[in-house]
Design a protein around this motif. Sequence first.
Motif, PDB file in Angstrom:
ATOM      1  N   LEU A 137       2.805   5.113  -8.065  1.00 20.01           N
ATOM      2  CA  LEU A 137       2.764   3.625  -8.785  1.00 20.01           C
ATOM      3  C   LEU A 137       2.812   3.254  -9.316  1.00 20.01           C
ATOM      4  CD1 LEU A 137      -0.075   2.857  -9.179  1.00 20.01           C
ATOM      5  CD2 LEU A 137      -1.175   4.414 -10.268  1.00 20.01           C
ATOM      6  N   HIS A 195       5.212   0.813  -8.440  1.00 20.52           N
ATOM      7  CA  HIS A 195       4.049  -0.804  -7.657  1.00 20.52           C
ATOM      8  C   HIS A 195       3.744  -1.282  -9.396  1.00 20.52           C
ATOM      9  CE1 HIS A 195       1.070  -2.876  -6.399  1.00 20.52           C
ATOM     10  NE2 HIS A 195       1.229  -2.497  -5.343  1.00 20.52           N
ATOM     11  N   MET A 249       0.780  -0.856   0.228  1.00 19.35           N
ATOM     12  CA  MET A 249       0.002  -0.009   0.383  1.00 19.35           C
ATOM     13  C   MET A 249       0.678   1.429  -0.094  1.00 19.35           C
ATOM     14  SD  MET A 249      -2.761  -0.927   2.805  1.00 19.35           S
ATOM     15  CE  MET A 249      -3.895   0.367   2.842  1.00 19.35           C
ATOM     16  N   CYS A 250       2.165   1.104   0.974  1.00 19.82           N
ATOM     17  CA  CYS A 250       2.888   2.078   0.505  1.00 19.82           C
ATOM     18  C   CYS A 250       3.686   2.834  -0.952  1.00 19.82           C
ATOM     19  CB  CYS A 250       3.388   2.197   2.037  1.00 19.82           C
ATOM     20  SG  CYS A 250       2.804   2.394   3.360  1.00 19.82           S
ATOM     21  N   ARG A 300       2.848   1.150  -3.510  1.00 21.62           N
ATOM     22  CA  ARG A 300       1.501   1.887  -4.349  1.00 21.62           C
ATOM     23  C   ARG A 300       1.075   3.178  -4.358  1.00 21.62           C
ATOM     24  NH1 ARG A 300      -4.159  -1.670  -5.455  1.00 21.62           N
ATOM     25  NH2 ARG A 300      -4.767  -0.890  -3.372  1.00 21.62           N
ATOM     26  N   LYS A 301       1.053   3.693  -3.040  1.00 20.88           N
ATOM     27  CA  LYS A 301       0.361   5.194  -2.855  1.00 20.88           C
ATOM     28  C   LYS A 301       1.980   6.848  -3.034  1.00 20.88           C
ATOM     29  CE  LYS A 301      -2.236   8.704  -0.351  1.00 20.88           C
ATOM     30  NZ  LYS A 301      -3.078   8.440  -1.138  1.00 20.88           N
TER      31      LYS A 301
END
Length: 364
Positions: free
Chosen positions: A352, A355, A345-346, A348-349
């Motif tokens: 992106l 990720h 999540m980190c 991707r945040k």
Amino acid sequence: MTKYLSRKIKFMSLFMMIGVVFLHSYNYKDNFLTPSTAISEGFNPAAMFEFFISNGIVRMCVPMFFAISGYLFFRTFRPSLKCYRYKLKSRFFSLAVPYLIWSLLSLGFVFLMSIPDFTAQLPVIQQNLPQNGIDLAYIVKCIINPPSFQLWYVQQLIIFTVISPLIYFMIKYTKGIIVVPIAVLWLMDLSFIINSEAALFYMLGACIAIFDREDLILIKESRGFCAVITTVWILINLIKTFIAAIGEQDNMFLTVARFGLTKISILLGLVSMWLLFDHIVKRIQYKKGLLLLSGHMFFIYTLHEPLLHMCYQLALRLDASNPAHIALYICLPISIIAFSVIVSMCVRKLCLPLHKVLTGNRSN
């Protein structure tokens, strides 16, 4: 593919991924589990519980992944140079690039963990360190057999992609009979370069796609039928667990019994879980949180090893009692799954595109 089938595959893949983490979580002596493994600790309730889960219930997760992969790949495959080139290009970015990156990252993790004294002597670290310094041969070896050993799954998929035209024509022009000798190899646990279990279930999934038999995977059975087949599956794994507890590794009869029951368990588990998920998906198909969680599966897959083994080895140095084993078996996999999701999540945040590269564009 129907929306329902697409969601079913997503949900199943998420639950199967959690199962894979527990597959690797057996923390007693024989932690490299095979179909014929016996429990060295004998009638140890904690070891038997872990064995029942890790070498029983979740053994069908990897075959399920291969079957799903084979189906999804050949669902859109056509015997043409254009399609083959497209598949090679897409799988290069979705499989080969992440494989190379995560292999090197796992190697970097091992070297990082070899610096502190309290982790440097752990078996999982020592067995992945070079004996004669870092050279090209060592790097190549680590790419072929990375510290994150679970990457063998991606490695097999890369091979299947390269030989996909051969797989297609073998299935198409033998009318699927080619799976019979591969099934024999799987039953005998024989592999030559390509893992026989991977080949068998990948090709079974491919058969469904190539012969357009989606009706076979859309079959829905009653709860009663599902309950019966699931009960038989669980009973077989209970029997295998008790046989594993009473038999030594060198007892041929008991070894064959464990081996055979494992193969039966995998087949029953595949059918049972596939049918059971029709009843499960009805209840969870609108749970957006679970769908979002499926976007972090690749990080769970790539991060859980060798971190899981390292944590076990550290913790069991302090306390190797049965309560400690079972507490770790339940809590540590869940903690590492949560950690992997948070890291994903980190990333991707914050970035992106990174990720997408790390997951082979599996960010949705």
